[in-house]
Design a protein around this motif. Sequence first.
Motif, PDB file in Angstrom:
ATOM      1  N   UNK A  44      -2.375   5.902  -3.330  1.00 36.51           N
ATOM      2  CA  UNK A  44      -2.850   4.537  -3.576  1.00 36.51           C
ATOM      3  C   UNK A  44      -3.184   4.299  -5.042  1.00 36.51           C
ATOM      4  N   UNK A  45      -3.347   5.364  -5.819  1.00 42.09           N
ATOM      5  CA  UNK A  45      -3.726   5.215  -7.221  1.00 42.09           C
ATOM      6  C   UNK A  45      -2.597   5.555  -8.187  1.00 42.09           C
ATOM      7  N   UNK A  46      -1.429   5.918  -7.676  1.00 46.56           N
ATOM      8  CA  UNK A  46      -0.319   6.314  -8.534  1.00 46.56           C
ATOM      9  C   UNK A  46       0.195   5.112  -9.339  1.00 46.56           C
ATOM     10  N   UNK A  47       0.609   5.340 -10.597  1.00 53.51           N
ATOM     11  CA  UNK A  47       1.126   4.223 -11.409  1.00 53.51           C
ATOM     12  C   UNK A  47       2.326   3.521 -10.799  1.00 53.51           C
ATOM     13  N   UNK A  48       3.104   4.199  -9.969  1.00 56.19           N
ATOM     14  CA  UNK A  48       4.282   3.588  -9.361  1.00 56.19           C
ATOM     15  C   UNK A  48       3.937   2.688  -8.177  1.00 56.19           C
ATOM     16  N   UNK A  49       2.744   2.833  -7.615  1.00 58.09           N
ATOM     17  CA  UNK A  49       2.325   2.034  -6.468  1.00 58.09           C
ATOM     18  C   UNK A  49       1.927   0.635  -6.919  1.00 58.09           C
ATOM     19  N   UNK A  50       2.450  -0.389  -6.223  1.00 59.24           N
ATOM     20  CA  UNK A  50       2.061  -1.762  -6.520  1.00 59.24           C
ATOM     21  C   UNK A  50       0.763  -2.144  -5.838  1.00 59.24           C
ATOM     22  N   UNK A  71     -10.222   3.094  -1.199  1.00 60.26           N
ATOM     23  CA  UNK A  71     -10.566   1.965  -2.075  1.00 60.26           C
ATOM     24  C   UNK A  71     -11.103   2.462  -3.418  1.00 60.26           C
ATOM     25  N   UNK A  72     -11.947   3.472  -3.382  1.00 64.66           N
ATOM     26  CA  UNK A  72     -12.489   3.987  -4.629  1.00 64.66           C
ATOM     27  C   UNK A  72     -11.376   4.515  -5.530  1.00 64.66           C
ATOM     28  N   UNK A  73     -10.446   5.258  -4.936  1.00 63.02           N
ATOM     29  CA  UNK A  73      -9.339   5.796  -5.733  1.00 63.02           C
ATOM     30  C   UNK A  73      -8.476   4.682  -6.295  1.00 63.02           C
ATOM     31  N   UNK A  74      -8.158   3.676  -5.465  1.00 62.50           N
ATOM     32  CA  UNK A  74      -7.326   2.566  -5.932  1.00 62.50           C
ATOM     33  C   UNK A  74      -8.048   1.745  -6.997  1.00 62.50           C
ATOM     34  N   UNK A  75      -9.331   1.470  -6.773  1.00 61.18           N
ATOM     35  CA  UNK A  75     -10.093   0.679  -7.734  1.00 61.18           C
ATOM     36  C   UNK A  75     -10.158   1.364  -9.096  1.00 61.18           C
ATOM     37  N   UNK A  76     -10.353   2.658  -9.084  1.00 58.11           N
ATOM     38  CA  UNK A  76     -10.453   3.385 -10.351  1.00 58.11           C
ATOM     39  C   UNK A  76      -9.141   3.334 -11.132  1.00 58.11           C
ATOM     40  N   UNK A  77      -8.031   3.186 -10.397  1.00 60.34           N
ATOM     41  CA  UNK A  77      -6.722   3.088 -11.055  1.00 60.34           C
ATOM     42  C   UNK A  77      -6.297   1.644 -11.286  1.00 60.34           C
ATOM     43  N   UNK A  78      -7.127   0.694 -10.890  1.00 60.43           N
ATOM     44  CA  UNK A  78      -6.787  -0.720 -11.061  1.00 60.43           C
ATOM     45  C   UNK A  78      -5.697  -1.193 -10.117  1.00 60.43           C
ATOM     46  N   UNK A  79      -5.580  -0.565  -8.947  1.00 55.76           N
ATOM     47  CA  UNK A  79      -4.532  -0.909  -7.991  1.00 55.76           C
ATOM     48  C   UNK A  79      -5.103  -1.728  -6.833  1.00 55.76           C
ATOM     49  N   UNK A  80      -4.482  -2.859  -6.466  1.00 55.18           N
ATOM     50  CA  UNK A  80      -4.962  -3.625  -5.321  1.00 55.18           C
ATOM     51  C   UNK A  80      -4.840  -2.823  -4.028  1.00 55.18           C
TER      52      UNK A  80
END
Length: 525
Positions: free
Chosen positions: A223-229, A244-253
């Motif tokens: 969920x936090x990978x740069x390739x994930x939209x 959610x925490x992992x995605x939020x830290x990477x700025x991913x919706x």
Amino acid sequence: MKTHPVLIAGRWRRARENGHFSPDNPATRSPLDQQYPISDWSDCDEALDAAAAAARELRQLPAKQRARFLERYADKIDAARDEIAALANLETALPAAPRLAEAELPRTTNQLRQAAAAAREGSWAQATIDTQLNIRSQLAPIGPVVVFGPNNFPLAFNGVSGGDFAAAIAAGNPVIAKGHSSHPGTCQRLAELALAALIETGLPAAAVQLIYATARENGLRLVSDPRTGASAFTGSRPAGLALKQAADEAGKPIYLELSSINPVVILPGALAERGADLAREFADSCLMGTGQFCTNPGLLILPAGEAAERFIARATELFNEAPVGTLLGATGESGLAAAIDTLRGAGARQLTDSDGADPNRFCRPNTLLRVSGEVFLQHGFRLQTEAFGNAALLVVSDNSQQTLAILDSLEGNLTGCLYSHSGRDDEADYALLEPALRDRVGRLLNDKMPTGVAVSPAMNHGGPYPASGNAGFTAVGIPASLRRFAKLECYDNVRQHRLPPLLQDQNPGDAWRLVDGSWSQRSIP
């Protein structure tokens, strides 16, 4: 025992695994004779690479091609209805008929077809054109979408066929589906049909990929990978919040559906007028599908008095008399038991019998508990624990002001309901309590249990945290659900032939576009 393959980069292949698992048959408590892999990061990494390439290819294809895929896929699911229903029944113990074959499967294909219509028509993208400044914008695909499907809807919310999947594909994104360990065979069969439909309609074969399971840390990386939209998750609060925490830290919706107790308030006039009928309606809704719905009414608030005691006595009878349904698996059984223990520990008193469960299947006795309004206000956080299954909590409130305080203390929920007198006897109480309940729920109901979630453009299947991760979006309701998987793209002084079709002067179809402040389906002169 042979381990089933994963679908990555357009082909079924052996997983690069760091373990495997076998699903259980909930009706027998025994493992099924099937083995599925727990993928390591290299599987996820390859899937992300393939999805990123597919995303670029999808952007160059017309929306009608995505629509044809969704429709063809729906046709294939319909044609395999009995096979899919039988397989899902084996893995979940949900009835093959009418639940799966006659209700959930048609809902699934209806969602796919509605998403296809939205993709083809195009208005969902909210094209906006300023002809004076020659600035134009639209919602466009966000990139690969990772979908984590839940256990309770093996078709309509499945990561490879459900509403999140349909919305992501319709918006122009490839999907990496993370199947659920309770029904991996169902996920595999659906993915086989999806791949066949992709090939027949000329979409990139990597537009749909499937892994069954992976380690927790790999899910966080996905969920936090740069390739994930973007990502979508339906499931438990602890797992969803970690993602959610992992995605939020990477700025991913990331769009979450977590937990909801769906409060129901019975006002005094309604209780006096039709209390026995409401007790039946409540019990039927609570125990439908063994209570394993995200909109199950897990909390009911009613005013103290003789009418309340009659309601409680009747509801208790109905819970005791009703057959004990089968839960979806061992985790659901243990989770329900733990939630009931938490409610008891916070002061709730059990009203129903403690026996009746079948040791040969995953189940718990139908459970109805009771607590006073005063105790609920003292221990509200613990008494809002979601008991996902055939259990519910009754709160007996001293008066309308105490009910208002209870509503003000609630967390966010998917739904909330007020039952009122058929005339005007409850108007004052409704006016007092509705604003408080309205603030706590995504969908407000009146005189109707919340269990059903219609696939309607007006539906909101979301709500304030922790019902969902973002109260501004819905998981059900097309075209709104498509907009979760889109980003806003703007074009400034770009030549006509270089613009996306929807932003060119010539409207490519019948899409509504906001042109110089006015909505129009016409082409620009």
